[in-house]
Design a protein around this motif. Structure first.
Motif, PDB file in Angstrom:
ATOM      1  N   THR A  58       0.855  -1.189   0.000  1.00  0.00           N
ATOM      2  CA  THR A  58       0.000   0.000   0.000  1.00  0.00           C
ATOM      3  C   THR A  58       0.887   1.235   0.000  1.00  0.00           C
ATOM      4  OG1 THR A  58      -1.655  -1.192   1.258  1.00  0.00           O
ATOM      5  CG2 THR A  58      -1.849   1.189   1.239  1.00  0.00           C
ATOM      6  N   THR A  59       0.506   2.232  -0.781  1.00  0.00           N
ATOM      7  CA  THR A  59       1.336   3.437  -0.909  1.00  0.00           C
ATOM      8  C   THR A  59       0.627   4.639  -0.275  1.00  0.00           C
ATOM      9  OG1 THR A  59       0.337   3.878  -3.041  1.00  0.00           O
ATOM     10  CG2 THR A  59       2.375   2.603  -3.049  1.00  0.00           C
ATOM     11  N   SER A  60       1.357   5.730  -0.101  1.00  0.00           N
ATOM     12  CA  SER A  60       0.802   6.917   0.572  1.00  0.00           C
ATOM     13  C   SER A  60      -0.494   7.427  -0.063  1.00  0.00           C
ATOM     14  CB  SER A  60       1.842   8.036   0.612  1.00  0.00           C
ATOM     15  OG  SER A  60       2.943   7.626   1.376  1.00  0.00           O
ATOM     16  N   PRO A  61      -0.549   7.575  -1.398  1.00  0.00           N
ATOM     17  CA  PRO A  61      -1.814   8.084  -1.955  1.00  0.00           C
ATOM     18  C   PRO A  61      -2.988   7.141  -1.693  1.00  0.00           C
ATOM     19  CG  PRO A  61      -0.187   7.710  -3.714  1.00  0.00           C
ATOM     20  CD  PRO A  61       0.499   7.463  -2.425  1.00  0.00           C
ATOM     21  N   GLU A  62      -2.698   5.846  -1.535  1.00  0.00           N
ATOM     22  CA  GLU A  62      -3.766   4.874  -1.265  1.00  0.00           C
ATOM     23  C   GLU A  62      -4.158   4.889   0.212  1.00  0.00           C
ATOM     24  OE1 GLU A  62      -5.291   3.365  -3.666  1.00  0.00           O
ATOM     25  OE2 GLU A  62      -3.893   3.974  -5.253  1.00  0.00           O
ATOM     26  N   LEU A  71       5.443   9.795 -12.932  1.00  0.00           N
ATOM     27  CA  LEU A  71       6.130   8.540 -13.252  1.00  0.00           C
ATOM     28  C   LEU A  71       5.527   7.424 -12.405  1.00  0.00           C
ATOM     29  CD1 LEU A  71       9.854   9.767 -13.145  1.00  0.00           C
ATOM     30  CD2 LEU A  71       8.205   9.914 -15.018  1.00  0.00           C
ATOM     31  N   GLY A  72       5.119   6.342 -13.015  1.00  0.00           N
ATOM     32  CA  GLY A  72       4.587   5.187 -12.286  1.00  0.00           C
ATOM     33  C   GLY A  72       3.373   5.533 -11.459  1.00  0.00           C
ATOM     34  N   PRO A  73       2.260   5.915 -12.102  1.00  0.00           N
ATOM     35  CA  PRO A  73       1.110   6.453 -11.361  1.00  0.00           C
ATOM     36  C   PRO A  73       0.222   5.410 -10.668  1.00  0.00           C
ATOM     37  CG  PRO A  73       1.117   7.136 -13.684  1.00  0.00           C
ATOM     38  CD  PRO A  73       2.070   6.013 -13.551  1.00  0.00           C
ATOM     39  N   GLY A  74       0.561   4.142 -10.728  1.00  0.00           N
ATOM     40  CA  GLY A  74      -0.233   3.137 -10.004  1.00  0.00           C
ATOM     41  C   GLY A  74      -1.680   3.123 -10.450  1.00  0.00           C
ATOM     42  N   ARG A  75      -2.595   3.391  -9.530  1.00  0.00           N
ATOM     43  CA  ARG A  75      -4.021   3.410  -9.868  1.00  0.00           C
ATOM     44  C   ARG A  75      -4.515   4.779 -10.338  1.00  0.00           C
ATOM     45  NH1 ARG A  75      -6.372   0.318  -4.584  1.00  0.00           N
ATOM     46  NH2 ARG A  75      -5.879  -1.794  -5.258  1.00  0.00           N
ATOM     47  N   VAL A  97       3.521   8.364 -17.181  1.00  0.00           N
ATOM     48  CA  VAL A  97       4.540   7.458 -17.703  1.00  0.00           C
ATOM     49  C   VAL A  97       4.327   6.109 -17.026  1.00  0.00           C
ATOM     50  CG1 VAL A  97       7.012   7.023 -17.937  1.00  0.00           C
ATOM     51  CG2 VAL A  97       6.136   9.374 -18.063  1.00  0.00           C
ATOM     52  N   GLU A  98       3.843   5.152 -17.783  1.00  0.00           N
ATOM     53  CA  GLU A  98       3.425   3.868 -17.208  1.00  0.00           C
ATOM     54  C   GLU A  98       3.709   2.751 -18.194  1.00  0.00           C
ATOM     55  OE1 GLU A  98       1.858   2.726 -14.081  1.00  0.00           O
ATOM     56  OE2 GLU A  98       2.789   1.120 -15.239  1.00  0.00           O
ATOM     57  N   MET A  99       4.378   1.706 -17.717  1.00  0.00           N
ATOM     58  CA  MET A  99       4.690   0.589 -18.621  1.00  0.00           C
ATOM     59  C   MET A  99       3.628  -0.501 -18.601  1.00  0.00           C
ATOM     60  SD  MET A  99       7.705  -1.578 -16.777  1.00  0.00           S
ATOM     61  CE  MET A  99       7.488  -2.337 -15.175  1.00  0.00           C
ATOM     62  N   SER A 100       2.790  -0.508 -17.569  1.00  0.00           N
ATOM     63  CA  SER A 100       1.865  -1.626 -17.404  1.00  0.00           C
ATOM     64  C   SER A 100       0.534  -1.354 -18.108  1.00  0.00           C
ATOM     65  CB  SER A 100       1.613  -1.857 -15.910  1.00  0.00           C
ATOM     66  OG  SER A 100       0.429  -2.605 -15.724  1.00  0.00           O
ATOM     67  N   VAL A 138      -2.194  -3.023 -17.706  1.00  0.00           N
ATOM     68  CA  VAL A 138      -3.259  -3.196 -16.711  1.00  0.00           C
ATOM     69  C   VAL A 138      -3.452  -1.907 -15.914  1.00  0.00           C
ATOM     70  CG1 VAL A 138      -3.984  -4.498 -14.671  1.00  0.00           C
ATOM     71  CG2 VAL A 138      -2.761  -5.657 -16.513  1.00  0.00           C
ATOM     72  N   LEU A 139      -2.333  -1.327 -15.433  1.00  0.00           N
ATOM     73  CA  LEU A 139      -2.445  -0.103 -14.633  1.00  0.00           C
ATOM     74  C   LEU A 139      -2.838   1.089 -15.489  1.00  0.00           C
ATOM     75  CD1 LEU A 139       0.474  -0.719 -12.143  1.00  0.00           C
ATOM     76  CD2 LEU A 139      -1.968  -0.647 -11.644  1.00  0.00           C
ATOM     77  N   ARG A 140      -2.409   1.084 -16.750  1.00  0.00           N
ATOM     78  CA  ARG A 140      -2.826   2.174 -17.633  1.00  0.00           C
ATOM     79  C   ARG A 140      -4.355   2.203 -17.741  1.00  0.00           C
ATOM     80  NH1 ARG A 140       0.247   1.320 -22.883  1.00  0.00           N
ATOM     81  NH2 ARG A 140       1.935   0.630 -21.531  1.00  0.00           N
ATOM     82  N   ALA A 167       6.933  11.750  -8.726  1.00  0.00           N
ATOM     83  CA  ALA A 167       7.263  10.323  -8.733  1.00  0.00           C
ATOM     84  C   ALA A 167       7.169   9.800  -7.307  1.00  0.00           C
ATOM     85  CB  ALA A 167       8.664  10.100  -9.292  1.00  0.00           C
ATOM     86  N   ASN A 168       6.088   9.083  -7.010  1.00  0.00           N
ATOM     87  CA  ASN A 168       5.977   8.458  -5.689  1.00  0.00           C
ATOM     88  C   ASN A 168       6.134   6.949  -5.845  1.00  0.00           C
ATOM     89  OD1 ASN A 168       5.262   8.695  -2.777  1.00  0.00           O
ATOM     90  ND2 ASN A 168       3.637   7.273  -3.399  1.00  0.00           N
ATOM     91  N   GLU A 169       7.096   6.374  -5.139  1.00  0.00           N
ATOM     92  CA  GLU A 169       7.377   4.937  -5.224  1.00  0.00           C
ATOM     93  C   GLU A 169       7.558   4.471  -6.667  1.00  0.00           C
ATOM     94  OE1 GLU A 169       6.295   1.938  -2.691  1.00  0.00           O
ATOM     95  OE2 GLU A 169       5.263   3.176  -1.204  1.00  0.00           O
ATOM     96  N   PHE A 170       8.292   5.247  -7.441  1.00  0.00           N
ATOM     97  CA  PHE A 170       8.648   4.836  -8.798  1.00  0.00           C
ATOM     98  C   PHE A 170      10.094   4.351  -8.838  1.00  0.00           C
ATOM     99  CE2 PHE A 170      10.798   6.087 -12.774  1.00  0.00           C
ATOM    100  CZ  PHE A 170      10.135   5.265 -13.653  1.00  0.00           C
TER     101      PHE A 170
HETATM  102  N1  SAH Z   1       2.950   5.856  -7.630  1.00  0.00           N
HETATM  103  C1  SAH Z   1       1.941   4.849  -7.344  1.00  0.00           C
HETATM  104  C2  SAH Z   1       2.352   3.420  -7.695  1.00  0.00           C
HETATM  105  C3  SAH Z   1       3.673   2.908  -7.209  1.00  0.00           C
HETATM  106  S1  SAH Z   1       4.008   1.271  -7.812  1.00  0.00           S
HETATM  107  C4  SAH Z   1       1.547   4.973  -5.891  1.00  0.00           C
HETATM  108  O1  SAH Z   1       2.233   5.652  -5.138  1.00  0.00           O
HETATM  109  O2  SAH Z   1       0.533   4.383  -5.507  1.00  0.00           O
HETATM  110  C5  SAH Z   1       5.147   1.555  -9.151  1.00  0.00           C
HETATM  111  C6  SAH Z   1       4.518   2.106 -10.397  1.00  0.00           C
HETATM  112  O3  SAH Z   1       5.553   2.312 -11.363  1.00  0.00           O
HETATM  113  C7  SAH Z   1       3.504   1.225 -11.096  1.00  0.00           C
HETATM  114  O4  SAH Z   1       2.537   2.033 -11.703  1.00  0.00           O
HETATM  115  C8  SAH Z   1       4.373   0.503 -12.145  1.00  0.00           C
HETATM  116  O5  SAH Z   1       3.649  -0.102 -13.165  1.00  0.00           O
HETATM  117  C9  SAH Z   1       5.246   1.632 -12.591  1.00  0.00           C
HETATM  118  N2  SAH Z   1       6.529   1.264 -13.186  1.00  0.00           N
HETATM  119  C10 SAH Z   1       7.480   0.472 -12.622  1.00  0.00           C
HETATM  120  N3  SAH Z   1       8.564   0.404 -13.417  1.00  0.00           N
HETATM  121  C11 SAH Z   1       8.317   1.199 -14.483  1.00  0.00           C
HETATM  122  C12 SAH Z   1       9.063   1.560 -15.641  1.00  0.00           C
HETATM  123  N4  SAH Z   1      10.298   1.073 -15.848  1.00  0.00           N
HETATM  124  N5  SAH Z   1       8.507   2.404 -16.543  1.00  0.00           N
HETATM  125  C13 SAH Z   1       7.250   2.908 -16.328  1.00  0.00           C
HETATM  126  N6  SAH Z   1       6.500   2.596 -15.246  1.00  0.00           N
HETATM  127  C14 SAH Z   1       7.013   1.748 -14.336  1.00  0.00           C
END
Ligand code: SAH
Length: 357
Positions: free
Chosen positions: A49-53, A84-88, A114-117, A119-121, A153-156
């Motif tokens: 679980t992350t801070s925004p959640e 970067l890596g916006p999760g949900r 910026v999202e590679m997944s 599913v998350l996109r 970028a949080n937890e990216f």
């Molecule tokens: N920032 C969100 C999610 C953190 S989890 C939060 O705080 O809740 C990490 C996120 O980064 C996920 O969205 C994951 O798919 C994305 N991610 C991880 N490696 C990546 C990469 N190399 N390029 C783009 N997105 C990436």
């Protein structure tokens, strides 16, 4: 063994041991079985679980951080907000809700996620479908909009592959993933030393290097240096470079071995904030912090915000808000308030961002 574990074992049988960096890249990003590519890992049902959640207050305060900078930088007509890596998509949703009434801001804003997944996109698309601001997705940071930019970028950075090296007979050998006698994945060391690494250290010392994170930080900083703007990097990590390694694997909120379930466990490392700061300053940016998440959120007024929310909340809700405050700012050694650090970066022409003094 997981399906991806079997694929990786086959690859190693054919080509020989692979670097930890390559292993992590496959475990997290393999198009078919990679951990982030196949699932939404966040929340109580997921693995972490992350801070925004935890609380909407987190994203709302960061929204005010952005709005404050936009106002003080002279309200440019176009501002690109990059996450970067916006999760949900929760952080961005809270940022946009909190800034809705700042006159002119949303008209100036365009959001790039910026999202590679895949599913998350899709989850992000659903979260932000009616946010009222244009949203665009990129797989990496190579082609960001050429205009003033705020980056979040949080937890990216903790999710990016790293390399490990170990000191043996006065040389550094890279840590590899190979196969043991039962054909299970196992750590080993490259036979050839890495002569380019010149650091001195006692026999047996481990070294963790995040070259992929360094590159991303350098490129982002170069973008801000060219087009103007600022950024916030929030993650668990250390403020000084040092020896040792911090790789960890998480499945269903519990630790597991990093080689035990590739594709089904989250792999992360602690972020080296000294290194990220060096990358930014090398591109001509000014850094603020890093400071702790507790100090940063306190500086943005999380205590006052909690009090205001509690005033208008039902008793059950009020308890949740209070609990979220404690969790996000817990200053004890393993609490999010101290383990998580916040680094600010900005173009030299930008005003000083809030939250760092
Ligand atoms: N920032 C969100 C999610 C953190 S989890 C939060 O705080 O809740 C990490 C996120 O980064 C996920 O969205 C994951 O798919 C994305 N991610 C991880 N490696 C990546 C990469 N190399 N390029 C783009 N997105 C990436």
């Amino acid at each position: 063994m997981t399906p991806l574990g079997l694929d990786i074992a086959r690859l190693i049988a054919l080509e020989g041991p692979i670097s930890l960096e390559r292993y992590m890249g496959l475990a997290l990003g393999d198009p078919r079985y990679g951990y982030y590519m196949t699932r939404d890992p966040l929340g109580a049902q997921g693995d972490f679980t992350t801070s925004p959640e935890i609380s909407q207050m987190f994203g709302e305060l960061i929204g005010l951080w952005c709005a404050d900078l936009w106002l003080r930088m002279g309200q440019p007509e176009k501002l690109s907000l990059v996450e970067l890596g916006p999760g949900r998509g929760t952080l961005m949703q809270d940022v946009l809700r909190a800034t809705k009434n700042v006159i002119g801001l949303h008209r100036a804003l365009s959001v790039t996620l910026v999202e590679m997944s895949p599913v998350l996109r899709e989850t992000q698309r659903q979260t932000l479908v009616s946010c009222g601001v244009p949203v665009d997705w990129h797989e990496d940071i190579s082609a960001l909009p050429e205009q003033p930019t705020l980056v979040l970028a949080n937890e990216f950075f903790d999710a990016l592959p790293v390399r490990h090296y170990q000191r043996v007979h006065q040389h550094w050998h890279q840590r590899m993933v190979g196969l043991d006698t039962d054909n299970h994945l196992a750590f080993g060391l490259a036979a050839e030393p890495e002569h380019a690494l010149k650091l001195e250290a006692p026999e047996g010392t481990l070294l963790e290097i995040g070259l992929i994170g360094d590159r991303i930080m350098a490129d982002l900083s170069a973008h801000i240096a060219r087009f103007g703007g600022a950024g916030l990097v929030i993650d668990y990590g250390h403020t000084r470079s040092g020896f040792g390694e911090t790789l960890q694997a998480m499945k269903h909120h519990a630790f597991t071995g990093p080689l035990d379930a590739p594709g089904e466990a989250d792999l992360t490392t602690h972020v080296n904030f000294e290194r990220l700061a060096q990358m930014a300053t090398a591109q001509g940016l000014i850094v603020a912090g890093s400071t702790t998440q507790a100090r940063f959120l306190a500086g943005l007024g999380i205590v006052e915000r909690t009090a205001r929310l509690i005033k208008s909340a039902a008793p059950e809700q009020a308890k949740d808000v209070e609990a979220a405050l404690v969790r996000l700012t817990d200053p004890s050694e393993k609490g999010m308030g101290s383990l998580f650090k916040v680094l600010g970066l900005r173009h030299p022409d930008m005003p000083e961002p809030a939250g760092f003094n």
